[in-house]
Design an enzyme around this catalytic site. Structure first.
Site, PDB file in Angstrom:
ATOM      1  N   ASN A  89       0.876  -1.116  -0.181  1.00 38.61           N
ATOM      2  CA  ASN A  89       0.035   0.168  -0.125  1.00 38.61           C
ATOM      3  C   ASN A  89       0.903   1.065  -0.013  1.00 38.61           C
ATOM      4  OD1 ASN A  89      -1.501   2.283   0.962  1.00 38.61           O
ATOM      5  ND2 ASN A  89      -2.963   0.914   1.766  1.00 38.61           N
TER       6      ASN A  89
ATOM      7  N   HIS B 234       1.022   6.226   2.020  1.00 38.16           N
ATOM      8  CA  HIS B 234       1.771   7.235   2.736  1.00 38.16           C
ATOM      9  C   HIS B 234       2.980   7.876   2.031  1.00 38.16           C
ATOM     10  CE1 HIS B 234      -1.549   6.591   5.632  1.00 38.16           C
ATOM     11  NE2 HIS B 234      -1.153   5.486   5.738  1.00 38.16           N
TER      12      HIS B 234
ATOM     13  N   ARG C 279       3.898  18.890   1.354  1.00 39.91           N
ATOM     14  CA  ARG C 279       4.344  20.087   0.721  1.00 39.91           C
ATOM     15  C   ARG C 279       3.700  20.486  -0.682  1.00 39.91           C
ATOM     16  NH1 ARG C 279       9.606  21.712   2.554  1.00 39.91           N
ATOM     17  NH2 ARG C 279       9.264  21.260   4.743  1.00 39.91           N
TER      18      ARG C 279
ATOM     19  N   HIS D 122      -5.450   3.513  -1.694  1.00 37.59           N
ATOM     20  CA  HIS D 122      -6.860   4.003  -1.148  1.00 37.59           C
ATOM     21  C   HIS D 122      -7.097   5.504  -1.545  1.00 37.59           C
ATOM     22  CE1 HIS D 122      -9.641   4.276   2.588  1.00 37.59           C
ATOM     23  NE2 HIS D 122     -10.360   4.641   1.547  1.00 37.59           N
TER      24      HIS D 122
ATOM     25  N   ARG E 189      -9.387   8.096  -1.026  1.00 34.69           N
ATOM     26  CA  ARG E 189     -10.429   8.416   0.007  1.00 34.69           C
ATOM     27  C   ARG E 189     -11.125   9.711  -0.670  1.00 34.69           C
ATOM     28  NH1 ARG E 189      -9.000   6.396   5.490  1.00 34.69           N
ATOM     29  NH2 ARG E 189     -10.744   7.945   5.918  1.00 34.69           N
TER      30      ARG E 189
ATOM     31  N   ARG F 185      -7.100  12.823   0.767  1.00 30.04           N
ATOM     32  CA  ARG F 185      -5.971  13.428   1.573  1.00 30.04           C
ATOM     33  C   ARG F 185      -4.430  12.901   1.323  1.00 30.04           C
ATOM     34  NH1 ARG F 185      -7.499  10.225   7.217  1.00 30.04           N
ATOM     35  NH2 ARG F 185      -9.330  11.175   6.716  1.00 30.04           N
TER      36      ARG F 185
ATOM     37  N   GLU G  17      -8.503   0.578  -2.887  1.00 27.21           N
ATOM     38  CA  GLU G  17      -9.322   0.734  -1.811  1.00 27.21           C
ATOM     39  C   GLU G  17     -10.558   1.942  -1.846  1.00 27.21           C
ATOM     40  OE1 GLU G  17      -7.298   0.893   1.584  1.00 27.21           O
ATOM     41  OE2 GLU G  17      -6.220  -0.922   1.404  1.00 27.21           O
TER      42      GLU G  17
ATOM     43  N   THR H  40      -8.450   3.874   8.278  1.00 25.15           N
ATOM     44  CA  THR H  40      -9.661   2.868   8.043  1.00 25.15           C
ATOM     45  C   THR H  40      -9.877   2.191   9.760  1.00 25.15           C
ATOM     46  OG1 THR H  40      -9.219   2.509   6.038  1.00 25.15           O
ATOM     47  CG2 THR H  40     -11.141   1.174   6.989  1.00 25.15           C
TER      48      THR H  40
ATOM     49  N   GLU I 107     -11.312  -9.107   3.104  1.00 24.54           N
ATOM     50  CA  GLU I 107     -10.027  -8.862   3.700  1.00 24.54           C
ATOM     51  C   GLU I 107     -10.401  -8.506   5.079  1.00 24.54           C
ATOM     52  OE1 GLU I 107      -7.265  -6.291   1.828  1.00 24.54           O
ATOM     53  OE2 GLU I 107      -6.653  -5.086   3.797  1.00 24.54           O
TER      54      GLU I 107
ATOM     55  N   HIS J  24      -3.850  -4.283   7.820  1.00 29.29           N
ATOM     56  CA  HIS J  24      -3.978  -3.272   8.689  1.00 29.29           C
ATOM     57  C   HIS J  24      -3.159  -3.662  10.109  1.00 29.29           C
ATOM     58  CE1 HIS J  24      -5.605   0.696  10.359  1.00 29.29           C
ATOM     59  NE2 HIS J  24      -6.201   0.701   9.030  1.00 29.29           N
TER      60      HIS J  24
HETATM   61  N1  PXP Z   1      -6.072  -3.128   4.079  1.00 25.91           N
HETATM   62  C1  PXP Z   1      -6.935  -2.159   3.985  1.00 25.91           C
HETATM   63  C2  PXP Z   1      -8.402  -2.226   3.910  1.00 25.91           C
HETATM   64  C3  PXP Z   1      -6.814  -0.680   4.467  1.00 25.91           C
HETATM   65  O1  PXP Z   1      -7.418   0.177   4.746  1.00 25.91           O
HETATM   66  C4  PXP Z   1      -5.477  -0.425   5.002  1.00 25.91           C
HETATM   67  C5  PXP Z   1      -4.894   0.962   5.515  1.00 25.91           C
HETATM   68  O2  PXP Z   1      -5.198   1.488   4.324  1.00 25.91           O
HETATM   69  C6  PXP Z   1      -4.457  -1.579   4.983  1.00 25.91           C
HETATM   70  C7  PXP Z   1      -4.842  -2.713   4.567  1.00 25.91           C
HETATM   71  C8  PXP Z   1      -3.170  -1.357   5.185  1.00 25.91           C
HETATM   72  O3  PXP Z   1      -2.712  -1.030   6.658  1.00 25.91           O
HETATM   73  P1  PXP Z   1      -1.373  -0.522   6.929  1.00 25.91           P
HETATM   74  O4  PXP Z   1      -1.048   0.854   6.331  1.00 25.91           O
HETATM   75  O5  PXP Z   1      -1.646  -0.276   8.634  1.00 25.91           O
HETATM   76  O6  PXP Z   1      -0.409  -1.538   6.801  1.00 25.91           O
END
Ligand code: PXP
Length: 249
Positions: free
Chosen positions: A13, A16, A24, A49, A51, A55, A76, A107, A157, A196
């Site tokens: 994922n 971030h 910035r 994801h 959103r 963000r 996502e 989430t 999931e 997660h």
């Molecule tokens: N799976 C889902 C459905 C999520 O919402 C997230 C967070 O965006 C993740 C996996 C990944 O979680 P983490 O960033 O805590 O590893």
């Protein structure tokens, strides 16, 4: 012999990377570049994801990810009309439906499939009809798994956040819940994913759950990459997953 899914995939994922870029307002660091690097380091797929408040990942990131990544994209998203239009336009490999609240930092819980059944049934069907693999992000609860089957979802999931945050006996209880839920989902013909909050430690026992086919991991991998680079953080995660899988044999 009991079932063990033959290959536990890792979806990386990259949200971030976009969080840091957006701090910035420029173009650096580029989450698509991170996705390409993640694939080179052995990611089986990329998760992003989109959103409602944009963000981190933006619409343009999704366009570029679908065009530039040669591994499956797992989009996502919340089960809203706006997101359905976007998913149908880009036709990602998979859509993972998640609950979303503007004020949450990430989430926080799983989808309530029981309460949301009437809304979700046509929503899931529309995505499935377009050839998109639908995954439902849920707590490891019997009622949620049974309802996922009634919704015709090919994938669930499981939310591993409560397991990761628990300590001592409470963590063992959460792991047992995950084990029961993955076994039930598998019995009902649903592919099991999880994610997660996973890190090098917490991933080991989760990866040992034999029915799991995929883990989606972001925050820890991107954070750890600050210290050792994305390639090393992904390879470290792969090694931890392999330690877990060895326990499942
Ligand atoms: N799976 C889902 C459905 C999520 O919402 C997230 C967070 O965006 C993740 C996996 C990944 O979680 P983490 O960033 O805590 O590893």
């Amino acid at each position: 012999m009991s079932f063990i899914h033959p290959h536990l995939r890792l979806g990386v994922n990259i949200d971030h990377v976009a969080t840091i870029r957006n701090a910035r307002g420029g173009a650096h660091p580029d989450p698509v570049r991170a996705a390409i690097l993640a694939v080179q380091a052995g990611a089986d797929g990329i998760t992003a994801h989109l959103r409602e408040d944009r963000r981190h990942i933006t619409d343009d990131d999704i366009i570029r990810l679908t065009g530039e990544i040669d591994r499956p994209l797992n989009l996502e998203m919340a089960a809203t009309a706006e997101m359905q239009v976007i998913a149908l336009r880009h036709e990602p490999h998979a859509c993972c439906l998640v609950p979303e609240r503007r004020e949450e930092r990430t989430t926080e819980g799983g989808l309530d499939l029981v309460g949301g059944f009437v809304h979700l049934q046509p929503y899931v069907a529309r995505l499935r009809d377009a050839g998109i693999r639908v995954s439902l992000f849920i707590a490891p609860d019997v009622a949620q798994v049974e309802t996922a089957a009634r919704l015709g979802a090919p994938v669930v999931e499981f939310h591993t956040g409560p397991y990761c945050h628990a300590v001592g006996m409470a963590r063992a209880d959460e792991l047992a819940r995950l084990a029961r839920a993955t076994a039930l989902a598998h019995q009902l013909g649903i592919e099991c994913h999880a994610g997660h909050g996973l890190d090098y430690d917490t991933v080991v026992d989760v990866a040992a759950l034999p029915e799991l086919a995929e883990l989606n991991i972001g925050h820890f991998l991107i954070g750890e990459a600050i210290f050792c680079g994305l390639e090393d953080s992904i390879q470290g995660m792969r090694a931890a997953m392999a330690r877990g899988r060895a326990k499942a044999q």
